[in-house]
Design a protein around this motif. Structure first.
Motif, PDB file in Angstrom:
ATOM      1  N   ASP A  53       8.943   8.233  -3.950  1.00  0.00           N
ATOM      2  CA  ASP A  53       9.744   8.293  -2.727  1.00  0.00           C
ATOM      3  C   ASP A  53       9.631   6.953  -2.007  1.00  0.00           C
ATOM      4  O   ASP A  53       8.594   6.620  -1.442  1.00  0.00           O
ATOM      5  CB  ASP A  53       9.237   9.431  -1.838  1.00  0.00           C
ATOM      6  N   LEU A  54      10.711   6.183  -2.014  1.00  0.00           N
ATOM      7  CA  LEU A  54      10.686   4.842  -1.436  1.00  0.00           C
ATOM      8  C   LEU A  54      11.016   4.823   0.050  1.00  0.00           C
ATOM      9  O   LEU A  54      11.048   3.754   0.658  1.00  0.00           O
ATOM     10  CB  LEU A  54      11.672   3.944  -2.184  1.00  0.00           C
ATOM     11  N   SER A  55      11.236   5.986   0.656  1.00  0.00           N
ATOM     12  CA  SER A  55      11.649   5.998   2.059  1.00  0.00           C
ATOM     13  C   SER A  55      10.591   5.432   2.988  1.00  0.00           C
ATOM     14  O   SER A  55      10.917   4.912   4.064  1.00  0.00           O
ATOM     15  CB  SER A  55      12.015   7.421   2.484  1.00  0.00           C
ATOM     16  N   GLN A  56       9.302   5.565   2.604  1.00  0.00           N
ATOM     17  CA  GLN A  56       8.229   5.012   3.425  1.00  0.00           C
ATOM     18  C   GLN A  56       7.771   3.649   2.919  1.00  0.00           C
ATOM     19  O   GLN A  56       6.862   3.057   3.476  1.00  0.00           O
ATOM     20  CB  GLN A  56       7.041   5.977   3.446  1.00  0.00           C
ATOM     21  N   VAL A  57       8.372   3.170   1.837  1.00  0.00           N
ATOM     22  CA  VAL A  57       7.978   1.891   1.258  1.00  0.00           C
ATOM     23  C   VAL A  57       8.817   0.753   1.816  1.00  0.00           C
ATOM     24  O   VAL A  57       8.303  -0.327   2.132  1.00  0.00           O
ATOM     25  CB  VAL A  57       8.109   1.929  -0.280  1.00  0.00           C
ATOM     26  N   TYR A  58      10.123   0.994   1.973  1.00  0.00           N
ATOM     27  CA  TYR A  58      11.001  -0.070   2.465  1.00  0.00           C
ATOM     28  C   TYR A  58      12.245   0.530   3.095  1.00  0.00           C
ATOM     29  O   TYR A  58      12.758   1.555   2.642  1.00  0.00           O
ATOM     30  CB  TYR A  58      11.420  -0.999   1.324  1.00  0.00           C
ATOM     31  N   GLN A  90       0.820  -1.212   0.000  1.00  0.00           N
ATOM     32  CA  GLN A  90       0.000   0.000   0.000  1.00  0.00           C
ATOM     33  C   GLN A  90       0.857   1.267   0.000  1.00  0.00           C
ATOM     34  O   GLN A  90       0.548   2.225  -0.713  1.00  0.00           O
ATOM     35  CB  GLN A  90      -0.950  -0.012   1.197  1.00  0.00           C
ATOM     36  N   PRO A  91       1.957   1.306   0.783  1.00  0.00           N
ATOM     37  CA  PRO A  91       2.797   2.510   0.721  1.00  0.00           C
ATOM     38  C   PRO A  91       3.371   2.778  -0.668  1.00  0.00           C
ATOM     39  O   PRO A  91       3.625   3.925  -1.016  1.00  0.00           O
ATOM     40  CB  PRO A  91       3.914   2.211   1.737  1.00  0.00           C
ATOM     41  N   LEU A  92       3.577   1.738  -1.482  1.00  0.00           N
ATOM     42  CA  LEU A  92       4.035   1.973  -2.852  1.00  0.00           C
ATOM     43  C   LEU A  92       3.001   2.782  -3.618  1.00  0.00           C
ATOM     44  O   LEU A  92       3.347   3.740  -4.327  1.00  0.00           O
ATOM     45  CB  LEU A  92       4.290   0.643  -3.562  1.00  0.00           C
ATOM     46  N   ALA A 115       8.373  -7.985   3.217  1.00  0.00           N
ATOM     47  CA  ALA A 115       8.581  -8.558   1.881  1.00  0.00           C
ATOM     48  C   ALA A 115       7.917  -7.732   0.785  1.00  0.00           C
ATOM     49  O   ALA A 115       8.541  -7.464  -0.257  1.00  0.00           O
ATOM     50  CB  ALA A 115       8.090 -10.007   1.844  1.00  0.00           C
ATOM     51  N   PRO A 116       6.644  -7.270   0.964  1.00  0.00           N
ATOM     52  CA  PRO A 116       6.061  -6.406  -0.068  1.00  0.00           C
ATOM     53  C   PRO A 116       6.844  -5.112  -0.276  1.00  0.00           C
ATOM     54  O   PRO A 116       6.989  -4.642  -1.403  1.00  0.00           O
ATOM     55  CB  PRO A 116       4.649  -6.118   0.464  1.00  0.00           C
ATOM     56  N   GLY A 117       7.360  -4.540   0.825  1.00  0.00           N
ATOM     57  CA  GLY A 117       8.153  -3.318   0.698  1.00  0.00           C
ATOM     58  C   GLY A 117       9.436  -3.553  -0.077  1.00  0.00           C
ATOM     59  O   GLY A 117       9.819  -2.748  -0.935  1.00  0.00           O
ATOM     60  N   LEU A 118      10.122  -4.662   0.224  1.00  0.00           N
ATOM     61  CA  LEU A 118      11.345  -4.992  -0.502  1.00  0.00           C
ATOM     62  C   LEU A 118      11.054  -5.224  -1.979  1.00  0.00           C
ATOM     63  O   LEU A 118      11.750  -4.692  -2.855  1.00  0.00           O
ATOM     64  CB  LEU A 118      11.982  -6.238   0.111  1.00  0.00           C
ATOM     65  N   ASN A 119      10.031  -6.017  -2.267  1.00  0.00           N
ATOM     66  CA  ASN A 119       9.690  -6.293  -3.669  1.00  0.00           C
ATOM     67  C   ASN A 119       9.328  -5.024  -4.422  1.00  0.00           C
ATOM     68  O   ASN A 119       9.696  -4.844  -5.586  1.00  0.00           O
ATOM     69  CB  ASN A 119       8.539  -7.304  -3.735  1.00  0.00           C
ATOM     70  N   ALA A 120       8.586  -4.131  -3.755  1.00  0.00           N
ATOM     71  CA  ALA A 120       8.199  -2.873  -4.402  1.00  0.00           C
ATOM     72  C   ALA A 120       9.421  -2.011  -4.696  1.00  0.00           C
ATOM     73  O   ALA A 120       9.533  -1.427  -5.782  1.00  0.00           O
ATOM     74  CB  ALA A 120       7.216  -2.117  -3.511  1.00  0.00           C
TER      75      ALA A 120
END
Length: 576
Positions: free
Chosen positions: A311-316, A94-96, A412-417
């Motif tokens: 901005d991936l800082s909140q994704v992973y 969702q953060p992605l 895992a979803p954050g890393l994959n994103a």
């Protein structure tokens, strides 16, 4: 000339990071069915879809953002998605979606300049506030549904918060029977649409929340399947859709993406209300894609360019590890502090008097495994677990299960994103609105490396002339004149002013140029000139200045807000 330059007000932007992590409330019923029993009308409407595609060499990866009304009972949620091949499934991020939508949202702003002709005290810059604008296959309806052959269930599993089954074959009546037997509402209107997909040998993904899951656990789902052309299955969507439903499609890859069986539209920027920062954006897009030759089956491109706007800082965060949480076997004391260090939880009772989850799926996990004891407030408990060590529900706490769900639903979803974004340098965002009566063809897309980039940010300049009149210059160079004393209201222009500047025909050819079916540029320019001349403006002779002073005396700071970004404006004088 006085120049008004806009700079970001950093604390305000930081404050916006928290709401961006919260899923946007939207009433949705997935593809078509809701679990409400056969005698109950469909209780929720679908008002939007957001799908992110990645087109591989031989496969398509679709990240589907599932949005439902948080007031909808969990047992009423279900989705049916047609697919061309047996897919694999995983939990999405969702953060992605939040970061991707924030980085590519079309934004319409103004900069301000003023001719300096004498005293500038009492300058009136008007009201610059406002809302930020936004954020297949064809064929007959036939099919032989006279039999009752039930479909084969070729996949069945629980993925994150969802129970998923994939149905292959059978007849329309057989599919409807299976759906009814397994808790999906049956709608007779779906039968001819199901027949269409069965005729074209589609499979059906049936997806619903697991028995123990609540709507606050809804997360994106990732579907990977063989193929090279992504498709948005909107034919089934029409069963639960509302009028002018929003559809947003995103593509990560090496080049811009365009529709192959829908038209492409360029919006007339004069129809955007620049004084309200495009508060009328959806209305303009809706009328543009409904214009002649677009006919309700068209997309606009809102952004095409580098993917580093995400901005991936909140994704992973590479420091995330479920091992620490799995090690808290005897008690969860220490878990909140680590979640704060991981940037997933915030707690500050000294200044902000609040504790809150910074990831939309963390709250349900805390409620399940570290519930707040009776008689203790949410903020006090999570601010100091050790202070309430005797009150912690150790029966609810399961370190291994908590760590496993963190890994499956967040880490895992954050890393994959993050890996997906890093591996794909180009991002395309397209948008349309569409009504159920127009959902007769599933839109399909392909890459086109020959097309230019499309910016998300559009800045017009409002020049204040010495006689008090205004001249607004749009990014494309068009000028709109406002005589002194006239209210600063964006004009409707003439009735014949079109909403679409261009309508491009669909094309499935590799890297083919966009070919105009309609080009209204000359007509728009003619109508604009006519509009300005009636108000006393000739673009070859700017009124209201004469001999202008060039003094550099500072005007001082003037603050104003732009859209929802809470930006500060600072004013300084420069030579004209």
């Amino acid at each position: 000339m006085v120049n008004f330059r806009v700079f970001p007000f950093v604390p305000a932007l930081i404050a916006l990071a928290i709401p961006l992590m919260i899923p946007t409330p939207a009433r949705a019923c997935g593809g078509t069915f809701c679990d409400a029993g056969p005698a109950v009308p469909m209780p929720v409407d679908q008002t939007g879809e957001n799908i992110l595609f990645h087109i591989g060499d031989n496969s398509v990866e679709a990240h589907i953002q599932i949005q439902i009304d948080p007031e909808t009972p969990a047992e009423q949620f279900a989705w049916v998605i047609p697919v061309t091949a047996l897919p694999t499934f995983s939990v999405g991020s969702q953060p992605l979606f939040a970061a991707m939508m924030a980085g590519t949202a079309p934004r319409y702003f103004q900069s301000f300049t003023a001719d300096v002709c004498g005293p500038v005290d009492g300058f009136d810059f008007g009201d610059e506030g406002g809302d930020d604008g936004g954020s297949g296959l064809t064929g007959g309806e036939g099919g032989d549904d006279g039999g009752t052959d039930v479909p084969e269930v070729v996949f069945q599993d629980t993925v994150g918060a969802f129970e998923i089954a994939v149905l292959d074959g059978g007849t329309v009546e057989g599919v409807m029977t299976w759906l009814g037997d397994n808790g999906y509402q049956q709608d007779p209107n779906a039968e001819p649409i199901l027949a269409h997909y069965l005729d074209n040998e589609f499979l059906f993904v049936a997806l619903k929340l697991a028995v123990e899951a609540g709507v606050d656990e809804v997360h994106p789902i990732v579907i990977r399947y063989e193929g090279v052309e992504p498709c948005v299955p909107i034919r089934l969507t029409q069963i639960a859709a509302v009028e002018d439903m929003d559809i947003g499609v995103f593509f990560l890859g090496d080049a811009r993406v365009v529709p192959t069986n829908y038209r492409h539209v360029l919006v007339n920027p004069l129809k955007i209300d620049w004084f309200s920062n495009a508060a009328n954006y959806k209305e303009v897009v809706t009328l543009a894609v409904d214009s002649p030759e677009a006919d309700g089956n068209a997309f606009v491109t809102e952004y095409a360019g580098t993917s580093d706007v995400i901005d991936l800082s909140q994704v992973y965060d590479p420091s995330w590890s479920s091992a620490f949480y799995a090690g808290l076997v005897d008690s969860p004391v220490g878990a909140i502090e680590r979640l704060q260090a991981d940037g997933l939880f915030f707690c500050d009772l000294d200044f902000n008097f609040v504790c809150l989850s910074l990831h939309p799926l963390l709250g349900p996990l805390l409620a399940e495994y570290i519930p707040v004891p009776a008689g203790v407030s949410f903020n006090e408990f999570y601010d100091c677990l050790s202070c309430y060590a005797e009150d912690i529900d150790l029966v609810a706490w399961d370190a291994a299960a908590f760590a496993a769900k963190l890994e499956q639903r967040i880490f895992a979803p954050g890393l994959n994103a993050s890996l997906l974004v890093a591996a794909n340098p180009y991002l395309t965002r397209m948008y349309t609105t569409i009504s159920p009566s127009e959902m007769n063809t599933d839109p399909m897309f392909r890459s086109n490396s020959t097309l230019p980039e499309v910016p998300a940010v559009h800045i017009a300049n409002q020049r204040i002339l010495c006689d008090g009149s205004r001249l607004v210059t749009l990014p494309d160079g068009r000028e709109v004149f406002f005589p002194a004393g006239d209210p600063l209201v964006w004009p409707d222009f003439q009735d014949e002013m079109p909403f679409a500047e261009e309508v491009d025909q669909e094309t499935a050819a590799q890297d083919a140029p966009l070919v105009n079916l309609v080009n209204n540029t000359e007509e728009i320019n003619r109508l604009l000139d006519e509009h300005n001349k009636v108000r006393g403006y000739d673009k070859h002779s700017v009124p209201g200045c004469g001999a202008c002073s060039t003094t550099d005396t500072p005007l001082g700071g003037v603050g104003f807000g732009l859209a929802s970004l809470a930006l500060f404006g600072f004013v300084r004088r420069r030579r004209s």
